[in-house]
Design a protein around this motif. Sequence first.
Motif, PDB file in Angstrom:
ATOM      1  N   PHE A 287       0.826  -1.204   0.000  1.00 44.26           N
ATOM      2  CA  PHE A 287       0.000   0.000   0.000  1.00 44.26           C
ATOM      3  C   PHE A 287       0.860   1.254   0.000  1.00 44.26           C
ATOM      4  O   PHE A 287       1.893   1.304   0.661  1.00 44.26           O
ATOM      5  CB  PHE A 287      -0.901   0.045   1.247  1.00 44.26           C
ATOM      6  CG  PHE A 287      -1.954  -1.020   1.272  1.00 44.26           C
ATOM      7  CD1 PHE A 287      -3.178  -0.812   0.662  1.00 44.26           C
ATOM      8  CD2 PHE A 287      -1.723  -2.225   1.915  1.00 44.26           C
ATOM      9  CE1 PHE A 287      -4.156  -1.789   0.695  1.00 44.26           C
ATOM     10  CE2 PHE A 287      -2.689  -3.211   1.955  1.00 44.26           C
ATOM     11  CZ  PHE A 287      -3.917  -2.996   1.334  1.00 44.26           C
ATOM     12  N   VAL A 288       0.394   2.264  -0.697  1.00 47.37           N
ATOM     13  CA  VAL A 288       1.011   3.580  -0.612  1.00 47.37           C
ATOM     14  C   VAL A 288       0.558   4.220   0.701  1.00 47.37           C
ATOM     15  O   VAL A 288       1.356   4.714   1.480  1.00 47.37           O
ATOM     16  CB  VAL A 288       0.633   4.457  -1.829  1.00 47.37           C
ATOM     17  CG1 VAL A 288       1.183   5.857  -1.667  1.00 47.37           C
ATOM     18  CG2 VAL A 288       1.128   3.815  -3.106  1.00 47.37           C
ATOM     19  N   THR A 289      -0.766   4.223   0.914  1.00 52.25           N
ATOM     20  CA  THR A 289      -1.343   4.641   2.197  1.00 52.25           C
ATOM     21  C   THR A 289      -2.338   3.572   2.614  1.00 52.25           C
ATOM     22  O   THR A 289      -3.123   3.071   1.795  1.00 52.25           O
ATOM     23  CB  THR A 289      -2.071   5.993   2.090  1.00 52.25           C
ATOM     24  OG1 THR A 289      -3.096   5.898   1.103  1.00 52.25           O
ATOM     25  CG2 THR A 289      -1.119   7.114   1.733  1.00 52.25           C
ATOM     26  N   LEU A 290      -2.305   3.240   3.871  1.00 51.68           N
ATOM     27  CA  LEU A 290      -3.208   2.203   4.383  1.00 51.68           C
ATOM     28  C   LEU A 290      -4.596   2.783   4.621  1.00 51.68           C
ATOM     29  O   LEU A 290      -4.722   3.848   5.229  1.00 51.68           O
ATOM     30  CB  LEU A 290      -2.663   1.641   5.698  1.00 51.68           C
ATOM     31  CG  LEU A 290      -1.427   0.766   5.571  1.00 51.68           C
ATOM     32  CD1 LEU A 290      -0.798   0.536   6.936  1.00 51.68           C
ATOM     33  CD2 LEU A 290      -1.784  -0.558   4.942  1.00 51.68           C
ATOM     34  N   PRO A 291      -5.649   2.094   4.171  1.00 50.40           N
ATOM     35  CA  PRO A 291      -7.007   2.562   4.457  1.00 50.40           C
ATOM     36  C   PRO A 291      -7.289   2.486   5.948  1.00 50.40           C
ATOM     37  O   PRO A 291      -6.777   1.589   6.637  1.00 50.40           O
ATOM     38  CB  PRO A 291      -7.900   1.580   3.685  1.00 50.40           C
ATOM     39  CG  PRO A 291      -6.995   0.874   2.730  1.00 50.40           C
ATOM     40  CD  PRO A 291      -5.627   0.930   3.305  1.00 50.40           C
ATOM     41  N   PRO A 292      -8.096   3.392   6.479  1.00 48.25           N
ATOM     42  CA  PRO A 292      -8.418   3.359   7.910  1.00 48.25           C
ATOM     43  C   PRO A 292      -9.076   2.026   8.294  1.00 48.25           C
ATOM     44  O   PRO A 292      -9.952   1.532   7.596  1.00 48.25           O
ATOM     45  CB  PRO A 292      -9.404   4.516   8.094  1.00 48.25           C
ATOM     46  CG  PRO A 292      -9.190   5.404   6.914  1.00 48.25           C
ATOM     47  CD  PRO A 292      -8.727   4.530   5.803  1.00 48.25           C
TER      48      PRO A 292
END
Length: 149
Positions: free
Chosen positions: A58-63
């Motif tokens: 992941f580039v940014t992890l989902p909440p």
Amino acid sequence: MNIDNHSVAGPGQTSQWGAETTVPLDQRMGLQGAGSTTSPDPEFAQFYDALMKWVAEFVTLPPGSIQQYLKQYANPGGEQPYGTTQKQMDALTQVMVRMKEQGLEGGAAYKEIKIALVSVSSVNMFIKEFMLDVFKPSEDEDDRENISW
């Protein structure tokens, strides 16, 4: 009457006022890292490697994705070892210790895991408080009279 001044250090040894050492929050929470991996757990090592591989995708992890990953994670035997909030807290604490030892504490993944730990800890605290209220009702007689079974 004879009153002797004893300290934690022993009789006759008094500590200086204010000379107590301050224990950092990381150490109080079990995140100190030093000496924490004296007996490596191969099952945790496998989980840690799988988690880090998953996080790297992941580039940014989902909440909420880390908690979801913990709930669905199955070890090679097919068991889901992190089904309870207490086990999730323990696993996330160990993950943070390992990441800190590896110098990864400044990264986005470490921050997301820290957020997940706070979230899981809050849920765990809520569940424990609820269970305490359910199984240990108030001992106040006025409150008991108003309870309708």
